[in-house]
Design a protein around this motif. Structure first.
Motif, mmCIF file in Angstrom:
data_model
loop_
_atom_site.group_PDB
_atom_site.id
_atom_site.type_symbol
_atom_site.label_atom_id
_atom_site.label_comp_id
_atom_site.label_asym_id
_atom_site.label_seq_id
_atom_site.Cartn_x
_atom_site.Cartn_y
_atom_site.Cartn_z
ATOM 1 N N VAL A 153 8.643 -1.992 1.065
ATOM 2 C CA VAL A 153 8.566 -3.290 1.745
ATOM 3 C C VAL A 153 8.330 -4.411 0.734
ATOM 4 O O VAL A 153 8.903 -5.501 0.856
ATOM 5 C CB VAL A 153 7.468 -3.267 2.825
ATOM 6 C CG1 VAL A 153 7.324 -4.635 3.477
ATOM 7 C CG2 VAL A 153 7.788 -2.210 3.885
ATOM 8 N N ALA A 154 7.510 -4.163 -0.269
ATOM 9 C CA ALA A 154 7.270 -5.181 -1.302
ATOM 10 C C ALA A 154 8.575 -5.542 -2.010
ATOM 11 O O ALA A 154 8.788 -6.705 -2.360
ATOM 12 C CB ALA A 154 6.239 -4.675 -2.310
ATOM 13 N N TRP A 155 9.437 -4.542 -2.202
ATOM 14 C CA TRP A 155 10.717 -4.851 -2.841
ATOM 15 C C TRP A 155 11.597 -5.699 -1.925
ATOM 16 O O TRP A 155 12.318 -6.598 -2.390
ATOM 17 C CB TRP A 155 11.454 -3.583 -3.262
ATOM 18 C CG TRP A 155 12.757 -3.937 -3.912
ATOM 19 C CD1 TRP A 155 14.012 -3.744 -3.435
ATOM 20 C CD2 TRP A 155 12.916 -4.654 -5.146
ATOM 21 N NE1 TRP A 155 14.955 -4.273 -4.288
ATOM 22 C CE2 TRP A 155 14.317 -4.837 -5.351
ATOM 23 C CE3 TRP A 155 12.028 -5.141 -6.108
ATOM 24 C CZ2 TRP A 155 14.815 -5.483 -6.473
ATOM 25 C CZ3 TRP A 155 12.547 -5.799 -7.222
ATOM 26 C CH2 TRP A 155 13.914 -5.963 -7.397
ATOM 27 N N GLU A 156 11.546 -5.453 -0.631
ATOM 28 C CA GLU A 156 12.305 -6.282 0.301
ATOM 29 C C GLU A 156 11.830 -7.736 0.229
ATOM 30 O O GLU A 156 12.649 -8.669 0.280
ATOM 31 C CB GLU A 156 12.156 -5.740 1.728
ATOM 32 C CG GLU A 156 12.840 -4.402 1.944
ATOM 33 C CD GLU A 156 12.651 -3.864 3.347
ATOM 34 O OE1 GLU A 156 13.618 -3.328 3.918
ATOM 35 O OE2 GLU A 156 11.534 -3.982 3.884
ATOM 36 N N VAL A 157 10.522 -7.922 0.102
ATOM 37 C CA VAL A 157 9.986 -9.276 -0.063
ATOM 38 C C VAL A 157 10.467 -9.874 -1.381
ATOM 39 O O VAL A 157 10.855 -11.048 -1.452
ATOM 40 C CB VAL A 157 8.446 -9.274 0.006
ATOM 41 C CG1 VAL A 157 7.896 -10.671 -0.249
ATOM 42 C CG2 VAL A 157 7.966 -8.754 1.358
ATOM 43 N N SER A 158 10.447 -9.075 -2.435
ATOM 44 C CA SER A 158 10.923 -9.538 -3.745
ATOM 45 C C SER A 158 12.373 -10.002 -3.668
ATOM 46 O O SER A 158 12.732 -11.058 -4.212
ATOM 47 C CB SER A 158 10.788 -8.420 -4.782
ATOM 48 O OG SER A 158 9.441 -8.034 -4.953
ATOM 49 N N GLU A 159 13.206 -9.219 -2.985
ATOM 50 C CA GLU A 159 14.610 -9.612 -2.843
ATOM 51 C C GLU A 159 14.737 -10.899 -2.044
ATOM 52 O O GLU A 159 15.615 -11.731 -2.336
ATOM 53 C CB GLU A 159 15.395 -8.488 -2.175
ATOM 54 C CG GLU A 159 15.651 -7.300 -3.085
ATOM 55 C CD GLU A 159 16.676 -6.341 -2.533
ATOM 56 O OE1 GLU A 159 17.560 -5.923 -3.293
ATOM 57 O OE2 GLU A 159 16.583 -6.002 -1.328
ATOM 58 N N ALA A 160 13.865 -11.085 -1.047
ATOM 59 C CA ALA A 160 13.892 -12.334 -0.278
ATOM 60 C C ALA A 160 13.557 -13.527 -1.170
ATOM 61 O O ALA A 160 13.971 -14.662 -0.893
ATOM 62 C CB ALA A 160 12.919 -12.255 0.894
#
Length: 278
Positions: free
Chosen positions: A250-257
């Motif tokens: 999930v942290a990576w999804e935030v990073s991509e955002a």
């Protein structure tokens, strides 16, 4: 026959979109303007195909072409970036993912931001709905990076010299389980960097076990961490592994955002490794 044509046209349209995205990915801070030959070479497209796609993308304002005939990101991209539709802050980017993660695991999700002082602060939380749960009461209060899973996740992603400076300052125990030995904590940081998340067991708050993963921005720089805080009675080692891996996803999804890419993050994380002596 009509259905067959539709399938062919559909595939062609998808391929055109994929190629247009490949063209957009050619641009970055070091390649702000590119000629058609540069783009064809970087994407593997023929010059004629690249020319056709560039014409369509320019007409749709995804690209612009200057007097020098070189292509640049177009006004539509700038307008979208400044319209408010694209998140501009860590909290804006993370909030929907935090809510979804809380709904999935029903544990408190915390968002932690790296401060200019190289401390961290809790900037948002989405609480578990369970009666026994973690509730952050220190929103906005600076916390040492050497304390707790979120701090470890952030510290493990900072340049090696910054990590060493933090460890050299000494680690004040805040609970009887706080890791105070610099060598032990350094080993934990290396492990966190390898697996993508950090953990802590009642090291900052008694009775609370936590996992957290770093969040990166469009430059690949760590800007915070997303974590799960769970009463120790509900978090054994197996669940810590499960939730730690999920926090990292999930942290990576935030990073991509926020615009992060794997390549840029890998470059930054290489600076977090202990330098080798030749």
């Amino acid at each position: 026959m009509e259905e067959g044509n539709g399938t062919v046209n559909g595939r062609s349209s998808v391929q055109s979109i994929d190629r247009a995205v490949a063209i957009l990915r050619c641009f970055d801070a070091h390649h702000a303007a590119l000629g058609i030959s540069d783009i064809a070479r970087a994407t593997g497209l023929s010059t004629s195909t690249a020319h056709r796609l560039l014409g369509s993308m320019t007409a749709n304002r995804l690209l612009s072409q200057g007097p020098d005939k070189r292509y640049r990101p177009g006004p539509l991209l700038v307008q979208l970036g400044r319209s408010g539709a694209v998140p501009s802050s860590l909290r804006e980017a993370a909030r929907p993912y935090m809510v979804a993660l809380r709904d999935e695991v029903d544990e408190t999700v915390g968002l932690h931001e790296l401060l200019a002082t190289y401390e961290r602060a809790v900037v948002d939380q989405v609480e578990s709905r369970q009666e026994l749960r973690r509730h952050y009461t220190d929103i906005g209060v600076p916390i040492a990076l050497t304390h707790g899973a979120p701090g470890k996740a952030i510290l493990s992603s900072l340049p090696w010299a910054r990590q060493q400076a933090a460890l050299a300052r000494g680690i004040e125990p805040v609970t009887e389980r706080t890791v105070t030995d610099p060598a032990t904590l350094a080993a934990e940081l290396a492990a966190a960097r390898t697996r993508g998340w950090a953990g802590s067991d009642a090291e900052r708050t008694p009775g609370i076990r936590a996992v957290a993963a770093p969040v990166f921005d469009h430059t690949g720089t760590v800007v915070g961490a997303l974590g799960l805080s769970v009463p120790t009675v509900r978090m054994d080692d197996a669940r810590a592994e499960e939730l730690g891996a999920r926090a990292a996803e999930v942290a990576w999804e935030v990073s991509e955002a926020l615009g992060a890419t794997r390549g840029l993050v890998a470059q930054r994380l290489a600076l977090a490794e202990e330098p080798t002596v030749s």
